[in-house]
Design a protein around this motif. Structure first.
Motif, PDB file in Angstrom:
ATOM      1  N   PRO A   1      20.546   6.668   6.960  1.00 59.01           N
ATOM      2  CA  PRO A   1      21.902   6.679   7.504  1.00 59.01           C
ATOM      3  C   PRO A   1      22.596   8.017   7.240  1.00 59.01           C
ATOM      4  CG  PRO A   1      21.787   5.286   5.557  1.00 59.01           C
ATOM      5  CD  PRO A   1      20.400   5.767   5.835  1.00 59.01           C
ATOM      6  N   LYS A   2      23.459   8.393   8.182  1.00 58.33           N
ATOM      7  CA  LYS A   2      24.234   9.622   8.017  1.00 58.33           C
ATOM      8  C   LYS A   2      25.486   9.321   7.192  1.00 58.33           C
ATOM      9  CE  LYS A   2      22.790  11.683  12.397  1.00 58.33           C
ATOM     10  NZ  LYS A   2      23.264  12.189  13.695  1.00 58.33           N
ATOM     11  N   LYS A   3      25.942  10.318   6.453  1.00 61.84           N
ATOM     12  CA  LYS A   3      27.167  10.172   5.667  1.00 61.84           C
ATOM     13  C   LYS A   3      28.364  10.103   6.602  1.00 61.84           C
ATOM     14  CE  LYS A   3      25.674  12.848   1.648  1.00 61.84           C
ATOM     15  NZ  LYS A   3      25.884  14.103   0.911  1.00 61.84           N
ATOM     16  N   GLU A   4      29.362   9.342   6.160  1.00 68.05           N
ATOM     17  CA  GLU A   4      30.625   9.328   6.888  1.00 68.05           C
ATOM     18  C   GLU A   4      31.308  10.665   6.608  1.00 68.05           C
ATOM     19  OE1 GLU A   4      32.085   6.951   8.811  1.00 68.05           O
ATOM     20  OE2 GLU A   4      30.310   5.683   8.673  1.00 68.05           O
TER      21      GLU A   4
ATOM     22  N   ILE B   1      22.552  13.235   5.042  1.00 69.08           N
ATOM     23  CA  ILE B   1      21.911  11.931   4.795  1.00 69.08           C
ATOM     24  C   ILE B   1      22.604  11.216   3.634  1.00 69.08           C
ATOM     25  CG2 ILE B   1      19.763  10.764   4.112  1.00 69.08           C
ATOM     26  CD1 ILE B   1      19.539  12.058   6.827  1.00 69.08           C
ATOM     27  N   ASP B   2      22.911   9.939   3.831  1.00 69.14           N
ATOM     28  CA  ASP B   2      23.444   9.085   2.768  1.00 69.14           C
ATOM     29  C   ASP B   2      22.245   8.562   1.962  1.00 69.14           C
ATOM     30  OD1 ASP B   2      24.639   7.219   1.138  1.00 69.14           O
ATOM     31  OD2 ASP B   2      25.420   5.978   2.773  1.00 69.14           O
ATOM     32  N   GLN B   3      21.870   9.299   0.938  1.00 69.58           N
ATOM     33  CA  GLN B   3      20.648   9.003   0.189  1.00 69.58           C
ATOM     34  C   GLN B   3      20.689   7.677  -0.561  1.00 69.58           C
ATOM     35  OE1 GLN B   3      19.397  12.335  -2.190  1.00 69.58           O
ATOM     36  NE2 GLN B   3      19.433  13.738  -0.437  1.00 69.58           N
ATOM     37  N   GLU B   4      21.863   7.164  -0.822  1.00 69.91           N
ATOM     38  CA  GLU B   4      21.998   5.899  -1.544  1.00 69.91           C
ATOM     39  C   GLU B   4      21.657   4.686  -0.675  1.00 69.91           C
ATOM     40  OE1 GLU B   4      22.607   5.728  -4.843  1.00 69.91           O
ATOM     41  OE2 GLU B   4      22.547   7.922  -4.779  1.00 69.91           O
ATOM     42  N   ASN B   5      21.635   4.854   0.631  1.00 69.09           N
ATOM     43  CA  ASN B   5      21.442   3.716   1.534  1.00 69.09           C
ATOM     44  C   ASN B   5      20.217   3.844   2.435  1.00 69.09           C
ATOM     45  OD1 ASN B   5      23.725   2.021   0.802  1.00 69.09           O
ATOM     46  ND2 ASN B   5      24.952   3.751   1.529  1.00 69.09           N
ATOM     47  N   ILE B   6      19.223   4.600   2.010  1.00 70.22           N
ATOM     48  CA  ILE B   6      17.976   4.708   2.767  1.00 70.22           C
ATOM     49  C   ILE B   6      17.255   3.372   2.698  1.00 70.22           C
ATOM     50  CG2 ILE B   6      15.722   5.845   2.872  1.00 70.22           C
ATOM     51  CD1 ILE B   6      17.098   8.375   1.787  1.00 70.22           C
ATOM     52  N   ASP B   7      16.702   2.941   3.821  1.00 71.99           N
ATOM     53  CA  ASP B   7      16.051   1.634   3.905  1.00 71.99           C
ATOM     54  C   ASP B   7      14.657   1.797   4.512  1.00 71.99           C
ATOM     55  OD1 ASP B   7      16.014  -1.264   3.799  1.00 71.99           O
ATOM     56  OD2 ASP B   7      16.239  -1.227   5.979  1.00 71.99           O
ATOM     57  N   ALA B   8      13.689   1.022   4.028  1.00 70.32           N
ATOM     58  CA  ALA B   8      12.323   1.081   4.559  1.00 70.32           C
ATOM     59  C   ALA B   8      11.819  -0.325   4.827  1.00 70.32           C
ATOM     60  CB  ALA B   8      11.406   1.790   3.578  1.00 70.32           C
TER      61      ALA B   8
ATOM     62  N   ASP C   1       0.810  -1.216   0.000  1.00 71.25           N
ATOM     63  CA  ASP C   1       0.000   0.000   0.000  1.00 71.25           C
ATOM     64  C   ASP C   1       0.847   1.272   0.000  1.00 71.25           C
ATOM     65  OD1 ASP C   1      -2.402  -1.411   0.062  1.00 71.25           O
ATOM     66  OD2 ASP C   1      -2.501  -1.396   2.255  1.00 71.25           O
ATOM     67  N   PHE C   2       2.160   1.153   0.264  1.00 69.83           N
ATOM     68  CA  PHE C   2       3.027   2.315   0.417  1.00 69.83           C
ATOM     69  C   PHE C   2       3.853   2.596  -0.821  1.00 69.83           C
ATOM     70  CE2 PHE C   2       2.431   0.743   4.732  1.00 69.83           C
ATOM     71  CZ  PHE C   2       2.063   1.903   5.389  1.00 69.83           C
ATOM     72  N   ASN C   3       4.179   3.863  -0.980  1.00 73.79           N
ATOM     73  CA  ASN C   3       5.159   4.294  -1.969  1.00 73.79           C
ATOM     74  C   ASN C   3       6.090   5.264  -1.247  1.00 73.79           C
ATOM     75  OD1 ASN C   3       6.463   4.703  -4.449  1.00 73.79           O
ATOM     76  ND2 ASN C   3       5.239   6.532  -4.829  1.00 73.79           N
ATOM     77  N   VAL C   4       7.376   4.962  -1.265  1.00 80.74           N
ATOM     78  CA  VAL C   4       8.383   5.835  -0.661  1.00 80.74           C
ATOM     79  C   VAL C   4       9.292   6.273  -1.794  1.00 80.74           C
ATOM     80  CG1 VAL C   4      10.233   6.042   1.041  1.00 80.74           C
ATOM     81  CG2 VAL C   4       8.257   4.575   1.520  1.00 80.74           C
ATOM     82  N   SER C   5       9.425   7.595  -1.978  1.00 79.16           N
ATOM     83  CA  SER C   5      10.240   8.103  -3.077  1.00 79.16           C
ATOM     84  C   SER C   5      11.117   9.251  -2.604  1.00 79.16           C
ATOM     85  CB  SER C   5       9.353   8.555  -4.242  1.00 79.16           C
ATOM     86  OG  SER C   5       8.500   9.605  -3.834  1.00 79.16           O
ATOM     87  N   LEU C   6      12.159   9.501  -3.375  1.00 84.78           N
ATOM     88  CA  LEU C   6      13.106  10.557  -3.059  1.00 84.78           C
ATOM     89  C   LEU C   6      13.358  11.360  -4.323  1.00 84.78           C
ATOM     90  CD1 LEU C   6      15.134  11.748  -0.979  1.00 84.78           C
ATOM     91  CD2 LEU C   6      16.799  10.104  -1.850  1.00 84.78           C
ATOM     92  N   PHE C   7      13.136  12.652  -4.245  1.00 82.50           N
ATOM     93  CA  PHE C   7      13.396  13.526  -5.386  1.00 82.50           C
ATOM     94  C   PHE C   7      13.885  14.872  -4.877  1.00 82.50           C
ATOM     95  CE2 PHE C   7      12.029  16.758  -8.475  1.00 82.50           C
ATOM     96  CZ  PHE C   7      12.738  16.314  -9.582  1.00 82.50           C
ATOM     97  N   ASP C   8      15.048  15.278  -5.321  1.00 86.06           N
ATOM     98  CA  ASP C   8      15.589  16.600  -5.017  1.00 86.06           C
ATOM     99  C   ASP C   8      15.612  16.874  -3.508  1.00 86.06           C
ATOM    100  OD1 ASP C   8      16.785  18.969  -5.833  1.00 86.06           O
ATOM    101  OD2 ASP C   8      14.869  20.017  -6.025  1.00 86.06           O
ATOM    102  N   ASN C   9      16.175  15.943  -2.741  1.00 79.40           N
ATOM    103  CA  ASN C   9      16.301  16.043  -1.278  1.00 79.40           C
ATOM    104  C   ASN C   9      14.977  16.014  -0.522  1.00 79.40           C
ATOM    105  OD1 ASN C   9      19.049  15.987  -1.188  1.00 79.40           O
ATOM    106  ND2 ASN C   9      19.317  18.110  -0.582  1.00 79.40           N
ATOM    107  N   VAL C  10      13.891  15.607  -1.166  1.00 81.60           N
ATOM    108  CA  VAL C  10      12.597  15.508  -0.490  1.00 81.60           C
ATOM    109  C   VAL C  10      12.165  14.040  -0.490  1.00 81.60           C
ATOM    110  CG1 VAL C  10      10.178  16.195  -0.495  1.00 81.60           C
ATOM    111  CG2 VAL C  10      11.935  17.852  -1.150  1.00 81.60           C
ATOM    112  N   LEU C  11      12.002  13.494   0.720  1.00 81.18           N
ATOM    113  CA  LEU C  11      11.521  12.128   0.889  1.00 81.18           C
ATOM    114  C   LEU C  11      10.000  12.197   1.018  1.00 81.18           C
ATOM    115  CD1 LEU C  11      12.401   9.114   1.536  1.00 81.18           C
ATOM    116  CD2 LEU C  11      11.926   9.737   3.910  1.00 81.18           C
ATOM    117  N   THR C  12       9.291  11.452   0.163  1.00 74.71           N
ATOM    118  CA  THR C  12       7.835  11.459   0.184  1.00 74.71           C
ATOM    119  C   THR C  12       7.326  10.052   0.475  1.00 74.71           C
ATOM    120  OG1 THR C  12       7.757  13.284  -1.387  1.00 74.71           O
ATOM    121  CG2 THR C  12       5.743  11.992  -1.129  1.00 74.71           C
ATOM    122  N   ILE C  13       6.430   9.972   1.453  1.00 73.93           N
ATOM    123  CA  ILE C  13       5.788   8.711   1.822  1.00 73.93           C
ATOM    124  C   ILE C  13       4.312   8.864   1.490  1.00 73.93           C
ATOM    125  CG2 ILE C  13       5.301   7.107   3.704  1.00 73.93           C
ATOM    126  CD1 ILE C  13       7.627   8.663   5.214  1.00 73.93           C
TER     127      ILE C  13
END
Length: 141
Positions: free
Chosen positions: A126-129, A107-114, A57-69
Motif C-alpha cells: 500500500p502507498k502512504k497517505e 510504500i506504507d511498510q507497516e501494512n504490506i500483505d502477502a 515454502d516462502f519467506n517474505v522479509s523486509l530489511f532497510d527498504n529491501v523486500l526479499t522473497i
C-alpha cells in the motif's frame, strides 16, 4: 550420466548429448520465478508465479527498504525418496530462489500483505497517505 573416454567425434557428441539431456535437468531446478509488478492509485502489487509450491515454502522479509522473497523446497514425493541404497541412478530434487526489490519511500511498510493462491504469490504494497499540499501565500516584508 556416463563417464567415458572420448575416442572420436561421435563419442564427444554423445558426451554433450548426455550433459544436455541429464545435466540440464539439474540446472532447471534452480530458477528465478517470473514476476509482474503493477501500480494502482493506492497500492503496488507484486505477483510471483510459483506453481507447485505451498504457502510454507516462502519467506517474505523486509530489511532497510529491501523486500526479499525467497523459497527453498525439496521434492517430497514418495516415489522420489528411496531408502534402498542399491539404486543405480537417483537425483535429489531441490529448488531455491531469492528475489529482492528496493522499495520506494511512498510504500506504507507497516501494512504490506502477502497471499498465496493457485500458484501465485501476491504481495500488496500500500502507498502512504500523503498530506494534501495546500497553496499558501507568503507575505513579503
Amino acid at each position: 550420466m556416463r563417464i567415458a573416454k572420448v575416442n572420436d567425434q561421435s563419442d564427444l557428441t554423445r558426451v554433450f548429448d548426455d550433459f544436455f539431456n541429464t545435466g540440464m535437468d539439474r540446472i532447471k531446478n534452480f530458477y528465478a520465478p517470473s514476476v509482474n509488478i503493477s501500480e494502482e492509485e493506492k497500492e503496488y502489487t507484486i505477483e510471483v508465479a510459483a506453481p507447485g509450491k505451498e504457502k510454507s515454502d516462502f519467506n517474505v522479509s523486509l530489511f532497510d527498504n529491501v523486500l526479499t522473497i525467497s523459497s527453498t523446497s525439496e521434492n517430497k514425493s514418495e516415489e522420489k525418496q528411496s531408502t534402498d541404497k542399491n539404486y543405480i541412478h537417483q537425483e535429489y530434487s531441490y529448488s531455491a530462489f531469492e528475489r529482492s526489490f528496493v522499495l520506494s519511500d511512498d510504500i506504507d511498510q507497516e501494512n504490506i500483505d502477502a497471499k498465496y493462491d493457485k500458484g501465485v504469490l501476491n504481495i500488496t504494497l500500500p502507498k502512504k497517505e500523503i498530506a494534501q499540499k495546500k497553496n499558501k501565500s507568503i507575505a513579503i516584508s
